[in-house]
Design a protein around this motif. Structure first.
Motif, mmCIF file in Angstrom:
data_model
loop_
_atom_site.group_PDB
_atom_site.id
_atom_site.type_symbol
_atom_site.label_atom_id
_atom_site.label_comp_id
_atom_site.label_asym_id
_atom_site.label_seq_id
_atom_site.Cartn_x
_atom_site.Cartn_y
_atom_site.Cartn_z
ATOM 1 N N UNK A 48 0.876 -1.256 0.080
ATOM 2 C CA UNK A 48 0.065 -0.227 0.086
ATOM 3 C C UNK A 48 0.909 1.032 0.075
ATOM 4 N N UNK A 49 1.806 1.251 0.760
ATOM 5 C CA UNK A 49 2.723 2.544 0.869
ATOM 6 C C UNK A 49 3.648 2.813 -0.355
ATOM 7 N N UNK A 50 4.224 1.454 -0.837
ATOM 8 C CA UNK A 50 5.076 1.767 -1.786
ATOM 9 C C UNK A 50 4.056 2.066 -3.198
ATOM 10 N N UNK A 51 2.792 1.649 -3.188
ATOM 11 C CA UNK A 51 2.128 2.151 -4.388
ATOM 12 C C UNK A 51 1.834 3.547 -4.155
ATOM 13 N N UNK A 52 1.499 4.181 -2.948
ATOM 14 C CA UNK A 52 1.359 5.710 -2.764
ATOM 15 C C UNK A 52 2.502 6.532 -3.071
ATOM 16 N N UNK A 53 3.733 5.826 -2.406
ATOM 17 C CA UNK A 53 4.999 6.667 -2.621
ATOM 18 C C UNK A 53 5.181 6.598 -4.344
ATOM 19 N N UNK A 54 4.942 5.406 -4.676
ATOM 20 C CA UNK A 54 5.358 5.509 -6.278
ATOM 21 C C UNK A 54 4.575 6.424 -7.268
ATOM 22 N N UNK A 97 1.157 5.640 -11.717
ATOM 23 C CA UNK A 97 2.200 5.558 -10.920
ATOM 24 C C UNK A 97 2.077 4.437 -9.915
ATOM 25 N N UNK A 98 0.849 4.424 -9.228
ATOM 26 C CA UNK A 98 0.306 3.478 -8.290
ATOM 27 C C UNK A 98 0.211 1.895 -8.956
ATOM 28 N N UNK A 99 -0.170 1.897 -10.062
ATOM 29 C CA UNK A 99 -0.381 0.609 -10.809
ATOM 30 C C UNK A 99 1.168 0.331 -11.210
ATOM 31 N N UNK A 100 2.025 1.243 -11.874
ATOM 32 C CA UNK A 100 3.310 0.709 -12.002
ATOM 33 C C UNK A 100 4.170 0.352 -10.955
ATOM 34 N N UNK A 101 4.049 0.954 -9.818
ATOM 35 C CA UNK A 101 4.854 0.346 -8.764
ATOM 36 C C UNK A 101 4.405 -0.620 -8.132
ATOM 37 N N UNK A 102 2.916 -1.054 -8.002
ATOM 38 C CA UNK A 102 2.237 -2.113 -7.526
ATOM 39 C C UNK A 102 2.964 -3.388 -8.443
ATOM 40 N N UNK A 103 2.953 -3.118 -9.765
ATOM 41 C CA UNK A 103 3.363 -4.193 -10.590
ATOM 42 C C UNK A 103 4.664 -4.494 -10.597
ATOM 43 N N UNK A 104 5.606 -3.360 -10.355
ATOM 44 C CA UNK A 104 7.093 -3.774 -10.111
ATOM 45 C C UNK A 104 7.383 -4.510 -8.809
ATOM 46 N N UNK A 105 6.595 -3.893 -7.824
ATOM 47 C CA UNK A 105 6.732 -4.814 -6.556
ATOM 48 C C UNK A 105 6.517 -6.249 -6.600
ATOM 49 N N UNK A 106 5.390 -6.560 -7.083
ATOM 50 C CA UNK A 106 4.798 -8.007 -7.381
ATOM 51 C C UNK A 106 5.761 -8.829 -7.936
ATOM 52 N N UNK A 107 6.523 -8.157 -9.117
ATOM 53 C CA UNK A 107 7.465 -8.762 -9.906
ATOM 54 C C UNK A 107 8.818 -9.173 -9.062
ATOM 55 N N UNK A 108 8.955 -8.324 -8.098
ATOM 56 C CA UNK A 108 10.184 -8.647 -7.353
ATOM 57 C C UNK A 108 9.911 -9.689 -6.305
#
Length: 239
Positions: free
Chosen positions: A104-110, A193-204
């Motif tokens: 949640x926080x990573x998506x908001x910060x992203x 940006x929230x979508x993008x960083x959520x996707x990147x975190x899930x890939x990690x």
């Protein structure tokens, strides 16, 4: 006059929510109420805690975090928190509390980072508030984990798959952001940006070298079994 039926329903719903989802809802609601009271006294919290552009002279390092807990009005907070209420519990139960709040926080910060970047590239400016970036990350994660769950979108009379819903939302945000309508004050690129960083975190998290933690197993309870998230199948529909 207090609507006791609404109040009792609210209490029951909150009691049955998982802890992180409940805290997100309560914190946002409390901040919105305090902000509304302060505005009546001529004090605007968003001037200090909202996300301001780098060239505005009002930017502070804490704003990429604090902006996501402010909302413009009741409709704004209602839409965002309704999405958290509907989609958040499934993610929290699947990932656990720590992973869910981190996501949640990573998506908001992203979302904040992308919005600041867009302002810097376009020479734009202003202030952004709201949890929409984190919420769009939640929508993406739900569509990723549970792609075949039937969903309804306003003005579409038939159910569509959760994954399709996410794609529709993303396409709309991209078109609206690029069009830059004069009457539109929504931070569409922050949503993306929230979508993008959520996707990147899930890939990690899906990478072989990343190990998911185990859910804590209750002692002396054979009916509650822990699960290793390294065995979790992403994009697995709910049966």
């Amino acid at each position: 006059m207090v609507n006791w039926h609404f109040f009792c329903t609210f209490v029951v719903v909150m009691r049955n929510l998982p802890p992180i989802t409940k805290k997100i809802l309560l914190i946002n609601l409390i901040v919105w109420l305090l902000d509304s009271l302060l505005q009546q006294r001529g004090l605007y919290v968003r001037n200090f805690l909202g996300l301001w552009s780098l060239n505005s002279g009002m930017f502070h390092v804490w704003q990429p975090l604090t902006y996501m807990f402010l909302h413009a009005n009741f409709g704004h907070i209602f839409c965002n928190m309704f999405a958290v209420l509907v989609f958040g519990p499934a993610l929290e139960e699947s990932w656990g509390e720590r992973k869910y709040i981190l996501y949640y926080l990573v998506c908001g910060l992203g979302a904040a980072a992308v919005q600041l970047l867009v302002w810097a590239l376009t020479g734009g400016g202003g202030v952004t508030i709201g949890a929409s970036g984190a919420v769009f990350g939640i929508l993406f994660a739900f569509g990723w984990l549970f792609p075949d769950v039937p969903m309804f979108i306003l003005f579409i009379p038939v159910p569509i798959r959760a994954r399709t819903m996410v794609l529709i939302y993303a396409a709309f945000e991209l078109v609206a952001g690029l069009a830059d309508f004069s009457f539109d004050n929504v931070a569409h690129f922050a949503h993306l940006g929230g979508l993008l960083f959520g996707w990147l975190l899930i890939l990690i998290w899906r990478h072989p070298w990343h190990k998911f933690p185990r859910i804590k197993r209750e002692k002396n309870d054979d009916n509650k079994k822990g699960k290793d998230f390294s065995d979790y199948h992403y994009q697995e529909p709910i049966r």
